[in-house]
Design a protein around this motif. Structure first.
Motif, PDB file in Angstrom:
ATOM      1  N   SER A   1       0.854  -1.190   0.000  1.00 38.76           N
ATOM      2  CA  SER A   1       0.000   0.000   0.000  1.00 38.76           C
ATOM      3  C   SER A   1       0.880   1.226   0.000  1.00 38.76           C
ATOM      4  O   SER A   1       1.869   1.281   0.738  1.00 38.76           O
ATOM      5  N   ARG A   2       0.508   2.194  -0.820  1.00 39.60           N
ATOM      6  CA  ARG A   2       1.229   3.467  -0.800  1.00 39.60           C
ATOM      7  C   ARG A   2       0.355   4.551  -1.411  1.00 39.60           C
ATOM      8  O   ARG A   2      -0.508   4.270  -2.245  1.00 39.60           O
ATOM      9  N   PRO A   3       0.589   5.783  -1.005  1.00 35.07           N
ATOM     10  CA  PRO A   3      -0.196   6.875  -1.589  1.00 35.07           C
ATOM     11  C   PRO A   3       0.249   7.132  -3.020  1.00 35.07           C
ATOM     12  O   PRO A   3       1.393   6.872  -3.375  1.00 35.07           O
ATOM     13  N   THR A   4      -0.672   7.635  -3.825  1.00 34.35           N
ATOM     14  CA  THR A   4      -0.302   8.045  -5.178  1.00 34.35           C
ATOM     15  C   THR A   4       0.554   9.294  -5.057  1.00 34.35           C
ATOM     16  O   THR A   4       0.613   9.920  -4.000  1.00 34.35           O
ATOM     17  N   GLU A   5       1.201   9.666  -6.142  1.00 38.89           N
ATOM     18  CA  GLU A   5       2.129  10.793  -6.121  1.00 38.89           C
ATOM     19  C   GLU A   5       1.489  12.087  -5.619  1.00 38.89           C
ATOM     20  O   GLU A   5       2.101  12.844  -4.887  1.00 38.89           O
ATOM     21  N   ASP A   6       0.233  12.321  -5.998  1.00 38.10           N
ATOM     22  CA  ASP A   6      -0.420  13.563  -5.579  1.00 38.10           C
ATOM     23  C   ASP A   6      -1.137  13.427  -4.236  1.00 38.10           C
ATOM     24  O   ASP A   6      -1.728  14.380  -3.750  1.00 38.10           O
ATOM     25  N   GLY A   7      -1.073  12.239  -3.641  1.00 36.75           N
ATOM     26  CA  GLY A   7      -1.670  12.029  -2.325  1.00 36.75           C
ATOM     27  C   GLY A   7      -3.183  11.965  -2.331  1.00 36.75           C
ATOM     28  O   GLY A   7      -3.801  11.952  -1.274  1.00 36.75           O
ATOM     29  N   ALA A   8      -3.803  11.905  -3.491  1.00 39.40           N
ATOM     30  CA  ALA A   8      -5.258  11.907  -3.582  1.00 39.40           C
ATOM     31  C   ALA A   8      -5.864  10.510  -3.474  1.00 39.40           C
ATOM     32  O   ALA A   8      -7.073  10.373  -3.397  1.00 39.40           O
ATOM     33  N   ALA A   9      -5.031   9.484  -3.475  1.00 37.52           N
ATOM     34  CA  ALA A   9      -5.542   8.107  -3.410  1.00 37.52           C
ATOM     35  C   ALA A   9      -4.489   7.205  -2.786  1.00 37.52           C
ATOM     36  O   ALA A   9      -3.324   7.566  -2.674  1.00 37.52           O
ATOM     37  N   ILE A  10      -4.930   6.032  -2.375  1.00 34.43           N
ATOM     38  CA  ILE A  10      -4.035   4.991  -1.883  1.00 34.43           C
ATOM     39  C   ILE A  10      -4.036   3.882  -2.922  1.00 34.43           C
ATOM     40  O   ILE A  10      -5.088   3.400  -3.333  1.00 34.43           O
ATOM     41  N   ARG A  11      -2.854   3.500  -3.351  1.00 36.91           N
ATOM     42  CA  ARG A  11      -2.692   2.420  -4.327  1.00 36.91           C
ATOM     43  C   ARG A  11      -2.414   1.146  -3.539  1.00 36.91           C
ATOM     44  O   ARG A  11      -1.501   1.114  -2.712  1.00 36.91           O
ATOM     45  N   ARG A  12      -3.215   0.129  -3.759  1.00 40.55           N
ATOM     46  CA  ARG A  12      -3.021  -1.148  -3.062  1.00 40.55           C
ATOM     47  C   ARG A  12      -2.766  -2.255  -4.077  1.00 40.55           C
ATOM     48  O   ARG A  12      -3.549  -2.460  -4.994  1.00 40.55           O
ATOM     49  N   ARG A  13      -1.668  -2.954  -3.905  1.00 38.06           N
ATOM     50  CA  ARG A  13      -1.337  -4.110  -4.742  1.00 38.06           C
ATOM     51  C   ARG A  13      -1.870  -5.321  -3.995  1.00 38.06           C
ATOM     52  O   ARG A  13      -1.531  -5.543  -2.825  1.00 38.06           O
ATOM     53  N   ARG A  14      -2.717  -6.099  -4.630  1.00 39.83           N
ATOM     54  CA  ARG A  14      -3.384  -7.230  -3.982  1.00 39.83           C
ATOM     55  C   ARG A  14      -3.066  -8.540  -4.692  1.00 39.83           C
ATOM     56  O   ARG A  14      -2.730  -8.553  -5.863  1.00 39.83           O
ATOM     57  N   GLN A  15      -3.230  -9.629  -3.940  1.00 36.64           N
ATOM     58  CA  GLN A  15      -3.055 -10.965  -4.497  1.00 36.64           C
ATOM     59  C   GLN A  15      -4.181 -11.858  -3.997  1.00 36.64           C
ATOM     60  O   GLN A  15      -4.584 -11.782  -2.833  1.00 36.64           O
ATOM     61  N   CYS A  16      -4.656 -12.706  -4.887  1.00 40.99           N
ATOM     62  CA  CYS A  16      -5.730 -13.626  -4.543  1.00 40.99           C
ATOM     63  C   CYS A  16      -5.119 -14.945  -4.061  1.00 40.99           C
ATOM     64  O   CYS A  16      -4.292 -15.538  -4.768  1.00 40.99           O
ATOM     65  N   PRO A  17      -5.507 -15.436  -2.890  1.00 43.88           N
ATOM     66  CA  PRO A  17      -4.970 -16.704  -2.398  1.00 43.88           C
ATOM     67  C   PRO A  17      -5.505 -17.925  -3.152  1.00 43.88           C
ATOM     68  O   PRO A  17      -4.892 -18.988  -3.141  1.00 43.88           O
ATOM     69  N   GLU A  18      -6.631 -17.759  -3.838  1.00 41.00           N
ATOM     70  CA  GLU A  18      -7.228 -18.870  -4.580  1.00 41.00           C
ATOM     71  C   GLU A  18      -6.549 -19.099  -5.932  1.00 41.00           C
ATOM     72  O   GLU A  18      -6.117 -20.192  -6.244  1.00 41.00           O
ATOM     73  N   CYS A  19      -6.463 -18.033  -6.748  1.00 38.70           N
ATOM     74  CA  CYS A  19      -5.946 -18.198  -8.112  1.00 38.70           C
ATOM     75  C   CYS A  19      -4.561 -17.570  -8.294  1.00 38.70           C
ATOM     76  O   CYS A  19      -3.995 -17.636  -9.378  1.00 38.70           O
ATOM     77  N   ASP A  20      -4.022 -16.957  -7.254  1.00 42.78           N
ATOM     78  CA  ASP A  20      -2.699 -16.320  -7.262  1.00 42.78           C
ATOM     79  C   ASP A  20      -2.591 -15.095  -8.168  1.00 42.78           C
ATOM     80  O   ASP A  20      -1.498 -14.596  -8.394  1.00 42.78           O
ATOM     81  N   ALA A  21      -3.710 -14.611  -8.674  1.00 43.92           N
ATOM     82  CA  ALA A  21      -3.685 -13.423  -9.537  1.00 43.92           C
ATOM     83  C   ALA A  21      -3.325 -12.192  -8.709  1.00 43.92           C
ATOM     84  O   ALA A  21      -3.646 -12.105  -7.529  1.00 43.92           O
ATOM     85  N   ARG A  22      -2.647 -11.243  -9.352  1.00 47.75           N
ATOM     86  CA  ARG A  22      -2.321  -9.968  -8.709  1.00 47.75           C
ATOM     87  C   ARG A  22      -3.049  -8.853  -9.443  1.00 47.75           C
ATOM     88  O   ARG A  22      -3.204  -8.895 -10.659  1.00 47.75           O
TER      89      ARG A  22
END
Length: 160
Positions: A16-37
Motif C-alpha cells: 500500500s502506498r499513496p499516489t504521487e499527488d496524495g489523492a488516493a491509496i494504491r493497493r497491490r493485492r493478491q488472490c490466495p485462490e488463483c494467485d492473480a495480482r
C-alpha cells in the motif's frame, strides 16, 4: 475486495502506498485462490457526483469512464499513468469544489477540455474532435486556429 478473476472474497494486500499527488491509496493485492495480482485505488469522495446526460437521465460520475475516454485521447502520447491519474483526480476535485452534486455532460466536458489543454495539446485536440463532434477536416483547422491557439497563448502570458 473481490478478486476480479475468480471472484474470491478474501484477497491479500501485498503493498500500500499513496499516489504521487496524495489523492488516493494504491493497493497491490493478491488472490490466495488463483494467485492473480491486481491493483486497487482508494480515493476520498466528498459527495456523490452525478452526471446529467443529454437525454436527461442521471448517472453517478464514473472515474473509470473518464479514465477510459482520456486514455483514448492520450493514446501513444508520452503521458504516464500517474499523470493521467493526477489529471482525473484534479478534474473530480474541481467538480467537487463547485459545491454542486449534479453536472451536465457539457460542464464535465469543459472541465476535461481545460485540464487536457494544460496537459497535452494533441490529446486536447483528439478529445475535442469527439466531444465537439468534428465531421470534416476543416473542423480540426478551425479548432486549432481559434481555440488551441488561444489556450497556448494564455499559457505564455506571464503571471502578474
Amino acid at each position: 475486495m473481490h478478486c476480479p478473476f475468480c471472484k474470491c472474497t478474501d484477497t491479500i494486500v501485498k503493498d500500500s502506498r499513496p499516489t504521487e499527488d496524495g489523492a488516493a491509496i494504491r493497493r497491490r493485492r493478491q488472490c490466495p485462490e488463483c494467485d492473480a495480482r491486481f491493483t486497487t485505488f482508494e480515493r476520498v469522495q466528498m459527495r456523490e457526483l452525478k452526471v446529467i446526460k443529454r437525454d436527461g437521465t442521471k448517472e453517478v460520475f464514473s472515474y473509470d469512464k473518464l479514465h477510459k475516454s482520456l486514455s483514448i485521447a492520450l493514446r501513444k502520447r508520452e503521458i504516464s499513468d500517474e499523470t493521467l491519474d493526477k489529471l482525473i483526480n484534479s478534474i473530480s476535485r474541481e467538480l467537487e469544489k463547485t459545491g454542486e452534486s449534479e453536472f451536465s455532460t457539457t460542464v464535465v466536458g469543459e472541465y476535461v477540455m481545460k485540464a487536457l489543454a494544460q496537459t497535452d495539446p494533441v490529446g486536447y485536440v483528439r478529445y475535442a474532435s469527439v466531444y465537439r463532434d468534428f465531421s470534416k477536416p476543416e473542423d480540426f483547422n478551425r479548432f486549432i486556429e481559434d481555440e488551441l491557439k488561444h489556450v497556448l497563448e494564455q499559457d505564455k502570458t506571464p503571471a502578474k
